[in-house]
Structures are given as structure tokens and as C-alpha cells.
Scaffold this active site. Sequence first.
Site: not given
Ligand code: NAD
Ligand code: WQD
Length: 342
Positions: A125, A150, A154
Site C-alpha cells: 500500500s 494497519y 504493510k
Molecule cells: P478485502 O477485505 O475486500 O479483501 C481481503 C480478503 O481477505 C477478504 O475477502 C477477507 O475475508 C480475506 N481475509 C482476511 N484475512 C484473512 C485470513 N486470515 N485468512 C483468509 N482470508 C482472509 O480487501 P481488499 O480491498 O480487496 O484488499 C486486498 C489487499 O490489498 C489487502 O492486503 C489490503 O491491505 C491491500 N490494499 C487494499 C487497498 C484498498 O484501499 N482496498 C489499498 C492498498 C492495499
Molecule cells: C481519501 C481522502 C480523507 C472519507 C486509505 C488507507 C490506505 C489505503 C487506501 C489500504 C482523505 C477524505 C474520506 C470521508 C473524506 N488502503 N475523506 N470524507 O485515507 O487516502 O487511504 O485507503 O492500504 O492505506 O489509509 O483513503 O478513501 O479513506 O480517504 O473527506 O467520508 O478522502 O480524509 O483525505 P486514504 P480514503
Amino acid sequence: MKKILITGGLGYIGSHTSVLLLEKNYEIIIIDNLSNTEINVLESIHSITSKKPEFFNCDITNYKKLYYIFKKNNIDCVIHFAALKSVSESVQYPEKYFYNNIEGIKTLLKCCKKFNVNNFIFSSSCTVYGTPKNLPVNESMPFGKPSSPYGETKIKSEEILLKFCEKNKYFKNISLRYFNPVGAHNSNLIGESPKGIPNNLVPSIVQSCFSKNIKFKVYGNDYNTKDGTAIRDYIHIEDLSKAHIMAYEYIKNSKNNYEIFNIGTGRGYSVIEVINMFEKISGKKLNYKFAKRRKGDIKEIYADTTKANRILKWKAKFNLKNMLESAWSWELKTNSNQKALK
Ligand code: NAD
Ligand code: WQD
């Protein structure tokens, strides 16, 4: 044929990537413990691709079960999505996050070593950059101070992978650092379905149009940016999932055994810009309020994607308008489904 193991394959990003892999005729198996998704996503994957991947309801911290899956299957690569991902929940329950995310990756790597599985793609991330000193951020910049447990998981996972690669010369890892994923699959059969009240910007915007309980708030209008609101690099889920295919196709022939790639568009948008574009697309007027900055938020981040463009031959195709149209269309569909059920 060797298989690709997808952990968290029924989640938001994992399900979209699974669809693309199946469409490319790769054989996949999915593991998910359903902690943040529903089993019907498997049916949706089937409806889109006409293929039903093998599914294991398994927690990746369960070594015995994982061992059995690795033993039964000839696995070529692990694409590791499974993790807990809520920033706010991680502040409330840090131990739960460290156990799930760190124990999870360690258990997977133990099985990889045991069964000689040497290709690994990890969901990292942009949060690992913390508050960046320079923009756009590139992969050679150091880790920043994590703003949440969190984020710490990562950074720690990337460190574990680096060490593992140093010790095991035949093992290759690619960490993809995602920026902010938005949108749904063009079939509208899979998309993002956050449980409870959403935290992220776009799900909060689209859901606030339907719920009297969700009052949309803009967190902070006093940042030093063009309109005072924070800037992020939003990336369409279809572009993001495509990056995993490119990473898989690259890893098999790559010489380097440890690589990191930023996966974003390279362009930053402010919260107000996102709202304005959403209002135009949906025809809805958001009666938003300005609130205090959210704890742990940073002012601005967007990606330098040169490395992924050059080495993975991957480039984002969709723009913010495409992303918001997709998110809105998914919300309209899921919302009308919920109403029909009532
Ligand atoms: P998500 O929660 O939709 O998907 C994760 C899946 O993993 C879920 O279906 C959950 O049930 C499963 N899971 C969690 N812990 C588990 C475990 N111990 N064993 C088996 N299954 C498990 O999340 P996502 O948005 O699809 O994110 C996927 C990956 O990408 C994650 O590692 C997340 O940290 C990373 N990521 C997400 C974002 C985002 O904003 N969505 C951004 C950056 C990184
Ligand atoms: C974006 C902007 C908020 C909600 C998060 C995780 C990051 C990654 C992606 C997993 C910010 C603003 C939001 C609302 C708002 N995930 N906001 N009102 O925080 O950039 O990133 O998701 O790895 O690790 O931190 O994303 O979509 O939460 O926020 O004003 O109701 O929108 O303050 O500036 P963020 P976000």
C-alpha cells in the site's frame, strides 16, 4: 497445469484479479476465510467467467489447513491479498491486525518454502510512504512513519519479504503498492461492498446518497492545497487488477528476486474535485459538511508510476470520471437489490 493460489480471492481486489486470471485461462485456487466478504462472490466470479475456481474456506494463519492445500495442489505462484485493511479498526484492535496480517504472511511463506513455491505477489500500500517529503513518490524512497497499526503491518510484511528473498535465492517477490482503488467490474456483478459504515472516500460519497444515517463529511479544508482538501491518487479497480496479471507474467522470467512497483495513475485529485465530478455524473447534490481533519490523514500523495510503466509494461487506462461512473453504477445496482429484498 500449475496453479496460482489467490489468498483473499473473494475480497474486493482479489475477486477482480481472479476474474482476469480466469479469463486469461490461468488455473487458480482461492482461499478466503470470509471475514470481510460473502460466499456469493464465488458465484459471481462463475457468472462472469463461466468457470468455477476451487475454493477453500481457510484462514491463512492455520498452518495445518494451508499445508494440506499446498500439498494437494501444484502451485506456481501465490498472489497474497488476504489481510485486514481498515485503518480505523486497526487503531482500535492493533493486536488483531498484527496477528492476522503478520502471522498470515509468515504462515504462507513457511508453506512456500516447504513446497518449493517460488513466486509471490504481495498487496502492499502507498501507506508505507507515510507523509512523503517529495512528490510524486517513487519506489526508492524510504518507508515513512506509519500512521496506523494497519500501515505498520504493510511495512513489516515488506520487510519480512525482503529478508525471505535474501535468504532464499530462488524465491521471487513482487510487492505492488496500491494507491486508492475505486470502482467495480464492468459486469456490475462484483464490486466493493464494505461492511458497516464505509471509511473510504468514494464508498462514503455514493452510499451517502441513499442513507439518511450517513452524513457526508469532508475531513479537513485547511490543508495547503489548491482548494484546502487532501489529494490522493485514485486508481480504477480494473486497472489495478490488470497490474497483477502483468506482475505474474513478468515474475516468471525476471532476474531480480525482489521488486516493488507503485500502482496508481500518477495524478492527484482533491476531495472537492472528486465530489464535483461525482455530482456531475450522478446528478445528485451532496449536502456535505466540512469537518476537522481525520487523525492520521496526510495532505497529499500520488505515485510516480514510471517503473511499472517501463518494467511491467503496465499503465492505467481509466480516469477519475470512469472510476466514479463505475462506482455509482455499482451502488445503484446494489442499492436496488437491497430494496428488492426488503
Ligand atoms: P478485502 O477485505 O475486500 O479483501 C481481503 C480478503 O481477505 C477478504 O475477502 C477477507 O475475508 C480475506 N481475509 C482476511 N484475512 C484473512 C485470513 N486470515 N485468512 C483468509 N482470508 C482472509 O480487501 P481488499 O480491498 O480487496 O484488499 C486486498 C489487499 O490489498 C489487502 O492486503 C489490503 O491491505 C491491500 N490494499 C487494499 C487497498 C484498498 O484501499 N482496498 C489499498 C492498498 C492495499
Ligand atoms: C481519501 C481522502 C480523507 C472519507 C486509505 C488507507 C490506505 C489505503 C487506501 C489500504 C482523505 C477524505 C474520506 C470521508 C473524506 N488502503 N475523506 N470524507 O485515507 O487516502 O487511504 O485507503 O492500504 O492505506 O489509509 O483513503 O478513501 O479513506 O480517504 O473527506 O467520508 O478522502 O480524509 O483525505 P486514504 P480514503
